[in-house]
Motif scaffolding. Structure first.
Motif, PDB file in Angstrom:
ATOM      1  N   ASP A 200       3.013 -10.450   2.067  1.00 48.42           N
ATOM      2  CA  ASP A 200       2.435 -10.348   0.732  1.00 48.42           C
ATOM      3  C   ASP A 200       0.921 -10.555   0.787  1.00 48.42           C
ATOM      4  N   VAL A 211       3.556  -5.002  -8.124  1.00 50.37           N
ATOM      5  CA  VAL A 211       4.827  -4.293  -7.916  1.00 50.37           C
ATOM      6  C   VAL A 211       4.946  -3.817  -6.476  1.00 50.37           C
ATOM      7  N   GLU A 212       3.863  -3.299  -5.927  1.00 47.99           N
ATOM      8  CA  GLU A 212       3.877  -2.836  -4.537  1.00 47.99           C
ATOM      9  C   GLU A 212       4.100  -3.994  -3.567  1.00 47.99           C
ATOM     10  N   ARG A 215       7.744  -4.819  -3.791  1.00 48.55           N
ATOM     11  CA  ARG A 215       8.572  -3.762  -3.218  1.00 48.55           C
ATOM     12  C   ARG A 215       8.529  -3.741  -1.698  1.00 48.55           C
ATOM     13  N   PHE A 216       7.353  -3.885  -1.108  1.00 49.08           N
ATOM     14  CA  PHE A 216       7.220  -3.693   0.332  1.00 49.08           C
ATOM     15  C   PHE A 216       7.141  -4.991   1.130  1.00 49.08           C
ATOM     16  N   VAL A 219      11.056  -7.558  -1.063  1.00 45.31           N
ATOM     17  CA  VAL A 219      12.404  -6.983  -1.155  1.00 45.31           C
ATOM     18  C   VAL A 219      13.048  -6.770   0.220  1.00 45.31           C
TER      19      VAL A 219
END
Length: 306
Positions: A200, A211-212, A215-216, A219
């Protein structure tokens, strides 16, 4: 050494005192429960298995006949042996046995509730995680919502919804979904808070949006645990939907309540066997699906941490 022995002796004394207090409290609690039960619990305890001994079908084959809606040689015009009346016909000759049909309804209730509940819990859990949103108002509000959703058992929510929406599977689906969101949401955000934040930090330094980053960076780390918890919740929801069915939620729980209440031994044992088999199948399917999603190497001894 003498000081250590003294500490050990003191600890043992405290342990013995604690166990003694626990046993005294347990004794008086059982006595209170017995008095609240009209003083019959301990007196009736020796007859605990009398019901099981008397609740026996006329023949072991009756369980098989009741399970598949086959004609019974003991048929006397009563509901106890009239298994064929509840068949669900697909064509003039092809039918689905009633208990299997009701079991499918119960499993459908559990699966729909799990899918909707886990999806909403997935969306909410990131807003409840301190490492993603901080300790501000967003985290506080989302966590309180989850606490409210899981505060009441499914059967309580279903009882309330049944009074409002009438008896049927819809009330059961809503009740189980509500509790699933709260329960899975807590498990999910705890997994998120334990995730490694280094990916992160790298994405944040590269200018990625929130959000990115989720997501990457988050998650991919938490997804295996999310899958495990969701599959476990699916098994729990099958049992919950069975219980809710007994209070008007439809499915096999309702026919089980009627069978045991009417003293229909063969039908009762047929339902118990179907429930047991279905739970075993769901458990095995969950294990197979986890292996497919996570990888067989994670389940091999000595290779999980490699």
């Amino acid at each position: 050494m003498q000081h250590y022995r003294q500490q050990l002796r003191t600890r043992r004394i405290y342990t013995a005192i604690s166990i003694g207090i626990f046993l005294v409290v347990l004794f008086y609690s059982l006595q209170f429960a017995n008095d609240a039960n009209a003083g019959k619990f301990f007196e009736r305890l020796p007859y605990f298995f009398d019901f099981i001994r008397s609740f026996v079908p006329d023949s072991p084959m009756e369980i098989f006949r009741a399970m598949f809606d086959l004609p019974s040689p003991y048929a006397d015009g009563s509901l106890k042996y009239n298994y064929t009346a509840d068949r669900h016909y697909i064509t003039d000759t092809l039918y689905i046995p009633n208990f299997i049909y009701q079991l499918v309804i119960t499993i459908n209730i559990a699966l729909v509730s799990t899918i909707i509940g886990s999806a909403l819990a997935f969306l909410l859990c990131f807003f409840a995680s301190t490492n993603l949103v901080g300790a501000g108002i967003t985290r506080f509000v989302v966590r309180r919502i989850m606490e409210v959703l899981r505060a009441f058992p499914e059967i309580v929510i279903a009882g309330l919804l049944t009074a409002i929406l009438s008896i049927g599977p819809i009330a059961a689906i809503i009740a189980i979904t509500v509790h699933t969101i709260g329960a899975l949401g807590k498990l999910f955000f705890e997994v998120v808070e334990n995730s490694d934040m280094k990916p992160d930090e790298g994405l944040r330094a590269a200018g990625a949006s929130w959000v990115e980053r989720v997501r990457f960076a988050i998650v991919p780390q938490v997804l295996p645990n999310f899958v495990s918890y969701t599959l476990l919740r699916a098994e729990i929801n099958v049992r919950a939907s069975t219980i809710i069915g007994a209070v008007g939620g439809g499915g096999i729980g309702e026919v089980f309540r009627l069978a045991i209440g009417r003293d229909h031994a063969a039908k009762t044992y047929a339902i118990i066997i179907l429930l047991l088999v279905s739970i075993i199948i769901i458990d095995q399917f969950s294990a197979w699906l986890r292996r497919r999603l996570i990888g067989q190497q994670s389940f091999e001894f000595g290779r999980g941490a490699a």
